[in-house]
Design an enzyme around this catalytic site. Structure first.
Site, PDB file in Angstrom:
ATOM      1  N   CYS A  61      20.673  47.428  -9.403  1.00  0.00           N
ATOM      2  CA  CYS A  61      19.943  46.413  -8.628  1.00  0.00           C
ATOM      3  C   CYS A  61      18.553  46.863  -8.180  1.00  0.00           C
ATOM      4  O   CYS A  61      17.570  46.165  -8.431  1.00  0.00           O
ATOM      5  CB  CYS A  61      20.775  45.958  -7.430  1.00  0.00           C
ATOM      6  SG  CYS A  61      19.939  44.706  -6.424  1.00  0.00           S
ATOM      7  N   GLY A 133      29.645  62.153 -15.499  1.00  0.00           N
ATOM      8  CA  GLY A 133      31.019  62.437 -15.107  1.00  0.00           C
ATOM      9  C   GLY A 133      32.040  61.807 -16.031  1.00  0.00           C
ATOM     10  O   GLY A 133      31.852  60.691 -16.523  1.00  0.00           O
ATOM     11  N   GLY A 199      19.665  34.013 -25.880  1.00  0.00           N
ATOM     12  CA  GLY A 199      20.508  33.824 -24.711  1.00  0.00           C
ATOM     13  C   GLY A 199      19.907  32.835 -23.745  1.00  0.00           C
ATOM     14  O   GLY A 199      18.772  33.022 -23.287  1.00  0.00           O
ATOM     15  N   GLY A 200      20.663  31.780 -23.427  1.00  0.00           N
ATOM     16  CA  GLY A 200      20.204  30.748 -22.516  1.00  0.00           C
ATOM     17  C   GLY A 200      20.892  30.799 -21.176  1.00  0.00           C
ATOM     18  O   GLY A 200      21.122  29.761 -20.547  1.00  0.00           O
ATOM     19  N   GLY A 201      21.237  32.018 -20.720  1.00  0.00           N
ATOM     20  CA  GLY A 201      21.843  32.195 -19.406  1.00  0.00           C
ATOM     21  C   GLY A 201      20.823  32.654 -18.388  1.00  0.00           C
ATOM     22  O   GLY A 201      19.606  32.496 -18.573  1.00  0.00           O
ATOM     23  N   LEU A 205      16.750  33.036 -19.235  1.00  0.00           N
ATOM     24  CA  LEU A 205      15.885  31.966 -18.753  1.00  0.00           C
ATOM     25  C   LEU A 205      14.894  32.456 -17.710  1.00  0.00           C
ATOM     26  O   LEU A 205      13.735  32.031 -17.692  1.00  0.00           O
ATOM     27  CB  LEU A 205      16.736  30.825 -18.191  1.00  0.00           C
ATOM     28  CG  LEU A 205      17.650  30.115 -19.209  1.00  0.00           C
ATOM     29  CD1 LEU A 205      18.323  28.911 -18.567  1.00  0.00           C
ATOM     30  CD2 LEU A 205      16.876  29.698 -20.451  1.00  0.00           C
ATOM     31  N   HIS A 463      11.508  19.802  11.636  1.00  0.00           N
ATOM     32  CA  HIS A 463      10.683  19.035  10.707  1.00  0.00           C
ATOM     33  C   HIS A 463       9.272  19.609  10.695  1.00  0.00           C
ATOM     34  O   HIS A 463       8.724  19.931  11.751  1.00  0.00           O
ATOM     35  CB  HIS A 463      10.626  17.559  11.154  1.00  0.00           C
ATOM     36  CG  HIS A 463       9.670  16.730  10.341  1.00  0.00           C
ATOM     37  ND1 HIS A 463       9.987  16.268   9.088  1.00  0.00           N
ATOM     38  CD2 HIS A 463       8.398  16.306  10.602  1.00  0.00           C
ATOM     39  CE1 HIS A 463       8.963  15.574   8.606  1.00  0.00           C
ATOM     40  NE2 HIS A 463       7.984  15.583   9.507  1.00  0.00           N
TER      41      HIS A 463
END
Length: 482
Positions: A61, A133, A199-201, A205, A463
């Protein structure tokens, strides 16, 4: 490098033949999201903890996945704002994109994150070893260090958190073409002239749109009839229209038959669409067609750890493997492949190591694809509700009905929610719109709390904000799909 990262924590060492076995309370292979938090938490409690990491301290990550990709994607969004400058009354003629600077911004962020992780290991008292390991016996791990020497570690408990790797399908010529994965794509120092994306995931994308915004010609190739085929048709339609308007070519229902050339120079992809064959030519090829678990070479058979037919570590709902005292977390355990799920795996493991009975079943997992605008979902989609014959009321509004989007000139998309037909319970929410992940999170909190949709409908929200759209959404007239 490994010696510099040792915490100096004392461990019990025993002799076994000609080797020494170092005894720990917990041995962890891999330093990803779940692994590092288990290590830091238990080490701070006084347990003897060691983490073995082959390359990426802190896991994928912060190094090569979530955070680096979002860093680059944000640069691409800034580039898109420059191209839209006249819309905001700002002249931006003559700007250029320096991909080396884009890459360096990402690299600087990654370096800072790695330093933070190293410091966290030091402060916690968990020992971090950089090395490879593998199991040599029950709860016993041999680590090969960068200098070729080895250490043998044995834990009262062992956790496997080795993650996954981008899958390279056995398509003739694909491996030889040296295609980019997301790792190499995020390291590009030049703008590809023509990027072919397999790949269209999510990964395909996100990066396709980013590279197009940097100036690449982009073609997306996917074997399914529509993008993100597991999501509802209106999501696929919205994304397809978005990509086509941004100049991204979509080649769908396409099965790749063979590849030739070399990515980065010239590459050719032969696809079949029904009875027709088509040749696609580009300068770069990115593969984003799924993941494969990192279990090869771990010596799992020596530890008595079984895998599934897809190669993932076989675990129960407590994340226990088939071997006593051995656990698995994150992607390699077959958990949904998100960092936030891996973090929850940490909580499961932490509690169970303390004698609890925390399970992974019944988790409410959010999804978010960081295209621009984002696609975010929590709970049931219409497709899933239909497949499970769950009746629902559908609330749906265009993002343009949320007044904040008009101030931002970001009116593309929609929000929709599924509400139980017999009660006011929220079953699911999908957002295709600006900051969709943030909007989704608010509804997720309401779902966790068991609040009815009327609680959001009747709330006084600031708002103009995007969250105010939830009042508009749940005040609209629902339909009952048949």
């Amino acid at each position: 490098m490994a010696d510099d990262l040792h915490s100096g924590q004392s461990v019990e060492t025993i002799s076994a033949g000609f080797r020494s076995i170092e005894e720990y309370d917990l041995v962890i292979i891999g330093s990803g999201e779940a692994s590092k938090y288990v290590a830091w938490t238990l080490a701070k409690q006084g347990q003897r903890v060691v983490v073995v990491e082959r390359k990426y301290i802190g896991g994928s990550c912060p190094n090569i996945a979530c955070l680096p990709s979002k860093n680059v994607i944000h640069s691409a969004k800034v580039a898109s704002y420059f191209r839209r400058g006249e819309e905001f009354g700002i002249g931006t003629t003559g700007f250029t994109i320096d991909m080396e600077s884009v890459r360096n911004r990402k690299r600087e962020m990654v370096a800072e994150l790695v330093d933070i992780h190293v410091e966290n290991f030091r402060k916690s008292g968990a020992e971090l070893i950089v090395g490879y390991g593998k199991f040599t016996g029950p709860r016993t791990v041999e680590v090969t260090l960068p200098d070729g020497t080895t250490r043998t570690l044995r834990g009262t408990n062992v956790i496997i958190g080795t993650g996954t790797t981008a899958a390279v399908q056995p398509i003739p010529g694909l491996a030889e073409a040296q295609p980019l994965t997301h790792i190499e794509a995020l390291e590009l120092g030049e703008i590809p002239q023509h990027l072919l994306v397999m790949g269209g995931g999510y990964v395909g994308l996100e990066l396709a749109q980013a590279m197009r915004r940097f100036g690449s010609r982009v073609t997306v190739i996917d074997r399914n009839e529509r993008l993100v085929h597991r999501e509802d048709p209106d999501i696929a339609e919205g994304l397809s229209k978005l990509f086509q308007e941004e100049g991204i070519e979509l080649v769908l229902s396409a099965h790749v038959e063979r590849v030739s050339g070399t990515s980065g120079k010239a590459v050719t992809v032969i696809v079949r669409q029904g009875a027709s064959q088509r040749t696609l030519e580009g300068t770069h090829l990115l593969i984003a067609t799924g993941r494969t678990p990192n279990t090869q070479g771990l010596g799992l058979e020596s530890a008595g750890v079984d895998t599934t037919d897809r190669g993932y570590i076989k675990v129960n709902e407590r994340l226990e493997t088939t071997a006593a005292g051995v656990w698995a977390v994150g992607d390699v355990a077959g958990s949904p492949q998100f960092t936030h799920v891996a973090f929850d795996d940490f909580r499961v493991i932490r509690d169970n190591l303390a004698g609890g009975n925390h399970v992974t079943t019944g988790r409410l997992v959010p999804f978010c694809m960081f295209t621009d605008p984002e696609v975010a979902r929590i709970g049931l989609s219409e497709t899933e509700a239909g497949a499970r014959a769950i009746p629902y009321r559908l609330f749906k509004i265009p993002m343009a009905a949320v007044l904040r989007t008009r101030t931002l000139s970001e009116t593309r998309g929609f929000i929709k929610a599924l509400v139980d037909i017999n009660s006011d319970r929220i079953l699911g929410l999908t957002v295709f719109g600006i900051d969709g992940g943030e909007i989704m999170a608010s509804v997720q909190v309401a779902m966790i709390a068991g609040l009815p949709y009327t609680a959001l409908r009747d709330a006084i929200l600031t708002h103009p904000t995007l969250l105010e759209g939830l009042v508009v959404l749940f005040s609209s007239s629902p339909s009952v799909p048949t």
